[in-house]
Design a protein around this motif. Structure first.
Motif, PDB file in Angstrom:
ATOM      1  N   GLN A 165    -104.923 -48.500  93.099  1.00 39.99           N
ATOM      2  CA  GLN A 165    -105.355 -47.980  91.354  1.00 39.99           C
ATOM      3  C   GLN A 165    -104.094 -46.679  90.803  1.00 39.99           C
ATOM      4  O   GLN A 165    -103.986 -46.102  89.477  1.00 39.99           O
ATOM      5  N   ILE A 166    -104.397 -45.868  91.646  1.00 42.83           N
ATOM      6  CA  ILE A 166    -103.877 -43.920  91.300  1.00 42.83           C
ATOM      7  C   ILE A 166    -103.015 -44.198  91.243  1.00 42.83           C
ATOM      8  O   ILE A 166    -101.716 -43.599  90.555  1.00 42.83           O
ATOM      9  N   ARG A 167    -101.731 -44.867  92.041  1.00 37.23           N
ATOM     10  CA  ARG A 167    -100.111 -45.022  91.770  1.00 37.23           C
ATOM     11  C   ARG A 167    -100.030 -46.091  90.350  1.00 37.23           C
ATOM     12  O   ARG A 167     -99.053 -45.159  89.540  1.00 37.23           O
ATOM     13  N   PHE A 168    -101.010 -46.793  90.330  1.00 36.56           N
ATOM     14  CA  PHE A 168    -100.239 -47.703  89.055  1.00 36.56           C
ATOM     15  C   PHE A 168    -100.504 -46.810  87.346  1.00 36.56           C
ATOM     16  O   PHE A 168    -100.116 -47.001  86.730  1.00 36.56           O
ATOM     17  N   ALA A 169    -101.991 -45.541  88.008  1.00 31.48           N
ATOM     18  CA  ALA A 169    -102.100 -44.582  86.930  1.00 31.48           C
ATOM     19  C   ALA A 169    -101.470 -44.209  86.342  1.00 31.48           C
ATOM     20  O   ALA A 169    -100.467 -42.803  85.516  1.00 31.48           O
ATOM     21  N   THR A 170    -100.563 -43.318  87.601  1.00 30.80           N
ATOM     22  CA  THR A 170     -99.160 -42.437  87.257  1.00 30.80           C
ATOM     23  C   THR A 170     -97.979 -43.334  85.685  1.00 30.80           C
ATOM     24  O   THR A 170     -97.323 -42.629  85.102  1.00 30.80           O
ATOM     25  N   ALA A 171     -98.708 -44.773  85.679  1.00 30.58           N
ATOM     26  CA  ALA A 171     -97.219 -45.193  84.471  1.00 30.58           C
ATOM     27  C   ALA A 171     -98.569 -44.953  83.528  1.00 30.58           C
ATOM     28  O   ALA A 171     -97.194 -44.904  82.256  1.00 30.58           O
ATOM     29  N   LEU A 172     -99.310 -44.135  82.948  1.00 27.02           N
ATOM     30  CA  LEU A 172     -99.634 -44.495  81.846  1.00 27.02           C
ATOM     31  C   LEU A 172     -99.317 -42.855  80.972  1.00 27.02           C
ATOM     32  O   LEU A 172     -99.100 -43.702  79.349  1.00 27.02           O
ATOM     33  N   PRO A 173     -98.877 -41.639  80.708  1.00 30.70           N
ATOM     34  CA  PRO A 173     -98.374 -41.145  79.760  1.00 30.70           C
ATOM     35  C   PRO A 173     -97.127 -42.006  79.735  1.00 30.70           C
ATOM     36  O   PRO A 173     -96.723 -41.604  77.853  1.00 30.70           O
ATOM     37  N   ALA A 174     -96.093 -42.488  80.053  1.00 35.46           N
ATOM     38  CA  ALA A 174     -95.109 -43.634  79.350  1.00 35.46           C
ATOM     39  C   ALA A 174     -96.082 -44.661  78.339  1.00 35.46           C
ATOM     40  O   ALA A 174     -94.767 -44.189  77.370  1.00 35.46           O
ATOM     41  N   LEU A 175     -96.665 -45.333  78.091  1.00 30.77           N
ATOM     42  CA  LEU A 175     -97.768 -45.952  77.724  1.00 30.77           C
ATOM     43  C   LEU A 175     -97.734 -44.762  76.598  1.00 30.77           C
ATOM     44  O   LEU A 175     -97.763 -45.035  75.354  1.00 30.77           O
ATOM     45  N   LEU A 176     -98.461 -43.882  76.807  1.00 30.80           N
ATOM     46  CA  LEU A 176     -99.494 -42.439  75.930  1.00 30.80           C
ATOM     47  C   LEU A 176     -98.146 -42.179  74.954  1.00 30.80           C
ATOM     48  O   LEU A 176     -97.909 -42.112  73.490  1.00 30.80           O
ATOM     49  N   ALA A 177     -96.718 -41.932  75.553  1.00 25.72           N
ATOM     50  CA  ALA A 177     -95.554 -41.628  74.813  1.00 25.72           C
ATOM     51  C   ALA A 177     -95.260 -42.063  73.666  1.00 25.72           C
ATOM     52  O   ALA A 177     -94.322 -42.597  73.174  1.00 25.72           O
ATOM     53  N   ARG A 178     -95.355 -43.333  73.979  1.00 22.79           N
ATOM     54  CA  ARG A 178     -95.087 -44.763  72.617  1.00 22.79           C
ATOM     55  C   ARG A 178     -96.096 -44.908  72.216  1.00 22.79           C
ATOM     56  O   ARG A 178     -96.119 -45.704  70.925  1.00 22.79           O
ATOM     57  N   GLY A 179     -97.329 -43.959  72.081  1.00 23.05           N
ATOM     58  CA  GLY A 179     -98.591 -43.895  71.075  1.00 23.05           C
ATOM     59  C   GLY A 179     -99.364 -45.587  71.096  1.00 23.05           C
ATOM     60  O   GLY A 179     -99.632 -46.076  70.277  1.00 23.05           O
ATOM     61  N   ILE A 180     -99.086 -45.765  72.647  1.00 29.03           N
ATOM     62  CA  ILE A 180    -100.571 -46.934  72.811  1.00 29.03           C
ATOM     63  C   ILE A 180    -101.820 -46.430  73.100  1.00 29.03           C
ATOM     64  O   ILE A 180    -101.736 -45.449  74.100  1.00 29.03           O
ATOM     65  N   ARG A 181    -102.918 -46.624  72.484  1.00 32.05           N
ATOM     66  CA  ARG A 181    -103.945 -46.415  73.366  1.00 32.05           C
ATOM     67  C   ARG A 181    -104.256 -46.965  74.458  1.00 32.05           C
ATOM     68  O   ARG A 181    -104.103 -48.195  74.140  1.00 32.05           O
ATOM     69  N   ILE A 182    -105.162 -46.174  75.092  1.00 26.64           N
ATOM     70  CA  ILE A 182    -105.233 -47.146  76.751  1.00 26.64           C
ATOM     71  C   ILE A 182    -106.802 -46.747  77.106  1.00 26.64           C
ATOM     72  O   ILE A 182    -107.204 -46.275  76.616  1.00 26.64           O
ATOM     73  N   THR A 183    -106.851 -48.320  77.517  1.00 27.92           N
ATOM     74  CA  THR A 183    -108.468 -48.818  77.720  1.00 27.92           C
ATOM     75  C   THR A 183    -108.468 -49.024  79.471  1.00 27.92           C
ATOM     76  O   THR A 183    -107.491 -50.019  80.109  1.00 27.92           O
ATOM     77  N   PHE A 184    -107.804 -48.425  80.721  1.00 29.91           N
ATOM     78  CA  PHE A 184    -108.329 -48.170  81.901  1.00 29.91           C
ATOM     79  C   PHE A 184    -108.875 -48.693  82.439  1.00 29.91           C
ATOM     80  O   PHE A 184    -109.779 -47.547  83.138  1.00 29.91           O
TER      81      PHE A 184
END
Length: 342
Positions: free
Chosen positions: A247-266
Motif C-alpha cells: 500500500q505504501i508502494r502504491f501510494a507513490t503514484a498519488l502525486p501523478a494523480l494530483l498533478a492531473r487535478g484528480i481529487r483522491i480518497t485513498f
C-alpha cells in the motif's frame, strides 16, 4: 451428494466441490475415486494437510499409484517436510514418472535453486518420440528457479511458453509479471506487459475470493468529471489491497494523480492512516473496513455513503494505478512520456 460435488466441480467452484466430496466420503468411506478427487481438490485449495491425509488413505487402499505418490510428496514438501519428500522422490524415482520435477520442487522449497534448476531442466527434456509440449506447471517452476539463479531471459522465455499454453493460469501470468517488472522500465514493451500481467492478481483464486461491496464503476482512465481530457479532474477512490508495504508502494503514484487535478480518497490499512494523512493533507485517507468470511475477503464501503455529493465517481485498486498512469503517458519516474494516438 456426488452429483452435487460433480456439478460444483464442473462450475469450477472447487471449495464447494471439495465439501461435496467430503460429504460423499462420509457416506462411502474408503472410496478410492472420491479420495483421489479430494487429494487434487485439497491440494488446489492449498489445504495440504487434508491433501496428505487423503493421499495416504488412498495409497493404503490401492497400493502403488504414481499420481497419489506424487501428490503425497507435494503435500509433505509444503508442510515443512521438503527434505523428507526429496529423499523419497529419489528412492522412488523408478516408479515416479514425475520424479525430476518433484525433486526440483522440493529443492526450490529448500532454497537450493541451482540444484532445482538442473532437475527442472531434466524434467523439461523430451523423451525420444514424445511430441506433447512441456506442462505449464514445469515451465513455471523452472522459470522461478532460473530467476533465482539470475537467468532472467531464460526465465522469461519459459514463462512466455507457459502463458501461451495456459493464458488464463493466474499463477503463471503473475510469475511472468514478477520477472518483467523486475527488469525495470528501461524496456517499455516488457514493462507495459508486466503491468498488464500484474492485473492477473485480481483474478479469482481457488482458495480466496476478494469481494468489494462497492457500487461504483472501475476507472479505465477516462475523464472523471465529464471533461475532454482523459485522466483529469474528478474524484477517484483508490482501494486498498495486499499488505502495508504494498500500500505504501502504491501510494507513490498519488502525486501523478494530483498533478492531473484528480481529487483522491485513498483507502488503506488503519495504521497507515496517520502517516499518509500527514504526508498528503490534500488527500482524504480512510481506513479499510474489511473482514474475512470463510473463503471470502470482503471490503465494506458503507462509510462512502456519508460523503454525500462528494462521493467518488469511480474506483481503482492501488496496484493498478501504475498501469493506468503509464497508459495515459506517465512514466514510473513521474515524468511524461509520449503516448501514440489509438
Amino acid at each position: 451428494m456426488l452429483q452435487t460435488a460433480m456439478a460444483a466441480l464442473q462450475a469450477q467452484d472447487f471449495a464447494a466441490a471439495a465439501d461435496g466430496f467430503e460429504a460423499a466420503l462420509a457416506a462411502m468411506p474408503n472410496h478410492p475415486g472420491i479420495l483421489r478427487s479430494l487429494v487434487m481438490l485439497r491440494s488446489r485449495l492449498g489445504e495440504h494437510g487434508k491433501a496428505l491425509a487423503h493421499a495416504e488413505a488412498a495409497l493404503a487402499l490401492v497400493g502403488q499409484d504414481a499420481m497419489l505418490q506424487d501428490q503425497r510428496l507435494a503435500a509433505m514438501a509444503r508442510l515443512g517436510r521438503a527434505e523428507e519428500a526429496l529423499g523419497l522422490s529419489q528412492t522412488q524415482a523408478q516408479s515416479l514418472p514425475n520424479a525430476a520435477f518433484r525433486q526440483g520442487d522440493c529443492l526450490l522449497l529448500l532454497q537450493r535453486p541451482a540444484e532445482a534448476l538442473e532437475r527442472f531442466e531434466a524434467a523439461l527434456r523430451h523423451e525420444p518420440g514424445r511430441q506433447e509440449p512441456a506442462r505449464p506447471e514445469i515451465l513455471t517452476a523452472a522459470a522461478e528457479a532460473a530467476y533465482r539463479c539470475g537467468k532472467l531471459q531464460t526465465a522469461r522465455g519459459w514463462l512466455d511458453q507457459a502463458v501461451a499454453l495456459e493464458p488464463n493460469n493466474r499463477t503463471t501470468v503473475m510469475a511472468r509479471a514478477t520477472i518483467l517488472l523486475s527488469l525495470g522500465p528501461g524496456d517499455p514493451t516488457a514493462w507495459h506487459q508486466g503491468l498488464l500481467d500484474y492485473e492477473a492478481r485480481l483474478w479469482p483464486e481457488d482458495s480466496l475470493h476478494i469481494e468489494r461491496r462497492l457500487n461504483l464503476p472501475r476507472w479505465q482512465g477516462e475523464p472523471l468529471d465529464g471533461g475532454a481530457m482523459a485522466g483529469t479532474g474528478g474524484h477517484l477512490l483508490v482501494c486498498a489491497e495486499q499488505g502495508i508495504g504494498d500500500q505504501i508502494r502504491f501510494a507513490t503514484a498519488l502525486p501523478a494523480l494530483l498533478a492531473r487535478g484528480i481529487r483522491i480518497t485513498f483507502e488503506c490499512a488503519e495504521r497507515l492512516v496517520p502517516l499518509l494523512a500527514r504526508n498528503w493533507p490534500q488527500i482524504a485517507v480512510h481506513a479499510a473496513q474489511e473482514k474475512r468470511l470463510g473463503r471470502q475477503h470482503v471490503f465494506f464501503y458503507d462509510w462512502l455513503n456519508h460523503n454525500g455529493a462528494d462521493r467518488p465517481q469511480s474506483y481503482i485498486e492501488g496496484g493498478s494505478l501504475a498501469l493506468r498512469l503509464y497508459e495515459m503517458g506517465t512514466r514510473p519516474d513521474g515524468q511524461t512520456r509520449k503516448v501514440m494516438a489509438k
